[in-house]
Write an enzyme that holds these catalytic residues in place. Structure first.
Site, PDB file in Angstrom:
ATOM      1  N   CYS A   1     -33.923  30.023 -12.016  1.00  0.00           N
ATOM      2  CA  CYS A   1     -34.529  28.893 -11.335  1.00  0.00           C
ATOM      3  C   CYS A   1     -33.599  28.447 -10.214  1.00  0.00           C
ATOM      4  O   CYS A   1     -32.627  29.138  -9.900  1.00  0.00           O
ATOM      5  CB  CYS A   1     -34.853  27.747 -12.296  1.00  0.00           C
ATOM      6  SG  CYS A   1     -33.423  26.959 -13.034  1.00  0.00           S
TER       7      CYS A   1
ATOM      8  N   CYS B   1     -39.486  28.689 -11.325  1.00  0.00           N
ATOM      9  CA  CYS B   1     -39.904  27.712 -10.319  1.00  0.00           C
ATOM     10  C   CYS B   1     -40.266  28.452  -9.042  1.00  0.00           C
ATOM     11  O   CYS B   1     -39.856  29.603  -8.830  1.00  0.00           O
ATOM     12  CB  CYS B   1     -38.807  26.686 -10.048  1.00  0.00           C
ATOM     13  SG  CYS B   1     -37.341  27.334  -9.226  1.00  0.00           S
TER      14      CYS B   1
ATOM     15  N   CYS C   1     -35.978  34.971  -4.750  1.00  0.00           N
ATOM     16  CA  CYS C   1     -35.367  35.857  -5.734  1.00  0.00           C
ATOM     17  C   CYS C   1     -34.880  37.143  -5.074  1.00  0.00           C
ATOM     18  O   CYS C   1     -35.647  37.817  -4.372  1.00  0.00           O
ATOM     19  CB  CYS C   1     -36.378  36.196  -6.828  1.00  0.00           C
ATOM     20  SG  CYS C   1     -35.733  37.269  -8.123  1.00  0.00           S
TER      21      CYS C   1
END
Length: 276
Positions: A139, A211, A218
């Site tokens: 996250c 999230c 990412c």
């Protein structure tokens, strides 16, 4: 012409050049490349992904580790470019240092000073435990949701899964998250906020983003990336009129993460069956 231009663009970055030169001597585990270049796993993986997407390298998994080599189906012009690069950098100081450091790292690993990725890749012998499936919960700040997921994962999935958590940044542990997890009988007070660079070197079978920001930013991972978002308790708690109302948001998300983790093995098994 565009594909050739993209392939050549892949060589316009120093780290990718260094990786290609090392791989031109043979297949290497990603742990070897991390040791040789002394860079974070996320950085190495990102550049390897770029090289792979442009047809320079290919990969395959051995146990929990990814191994890389020059692409067998490489176009002739790429092979000629690589030969030219090897000639050009034969006596380059940086290339020689990388080669020497790789040799030292591999000798050290063989002596038992580092985790032996080759040994870890071997099938378990009779009576020995099989390797666990590795899961990373990611996250934004690794302060609340991913910490809850790691805590629940260790309690609910510990027999078959090795679970970790990290953030795109490090925001510190959220005390309310620690409190509501303790209410549910899960102690996460010994966990700590960390970034991807602070994780042990290696690859994850699954990366689960919790999230939207983590999902959008990412980094590339060799394993499968799954997004399953949850509300952000600290953000919701800002509008609360008292502490109990604020903690209610944490408790709800805590329980939603618990329920998700209970069903995670079945979900991952379903993902595997789709790819079979």
């Amino acid at each position: 012409m565009q594909k050739i231009a993209e392939a050549m663009k892949a060589l316009s970055e120093e780290v990718r050049l260094r990786l290609l030169l090392l791989l031109s001597d043979g297949e290497l585990c990603v742990c070897d490349l991390i040791g040789a270049l002394d860079l974070p796993q996320s950085t190495i993986s990102r550049h390897l992904a770029y090289l792979k997407n442009n047809g320079w390298v290919e990969s395959h998994r051995r146990g929990v580790w990814m191994h890389y080599r020059l692409a067998e189906a490489m176009q002739p012009f790429k092979a000629e470019v690589l030969q030219a690069l090897r000639r050009e950098f034969k006596n380059n100081d940086q290339a020689r240092r990388d080669t020497a450091k790789l040799a030292r790292y591999r000798r050290s690993r063989q002596a038992g000073n580092h985790d032996d990725c080759q040994a870890a890749a071997l099938p378990a012998k009779s009576g020995e435990p099989m390797l666990k499936t590795t899961v990373l919960f990611l996250c934004t700040g690794n302060s609340c949701r991913s910490q809850m997921a790691e805590g629940w994962g260790r309690q609910l999935l510990g027999d078959d899964f090795a679970v970790y958590s990290a953030g795109i940044a490090r925001h510190g542990m959220n005390p309310q998250a620690v409190k509501v997890m303790a209410e549910a009988g899960v102690d996460i007070s010994d966990q700590y906020s960390k970034t991807l660079e602070q994780l042990p070197p290696g690859n994850f079978d699954y990366v689960i983003t919790l999230c939207g920001h983590a999902n959008e930013t990412c980094p590339w991972f060799p394993g499968k990336v799954i997004h399953h978002g949850f509300d952000d308790p600290p953000k919701l708690a800002q509008a609360a009129t008292n502490e109990e109302e604020a903690l209610g948001h944490y408790r709800r998300v805590r329980d939603e993460i618990r329920d998700y983790l209970k069903n995670l093995p079945a979900e991952l098994a379903q993902e595997e069956s789709k790819e079979a």
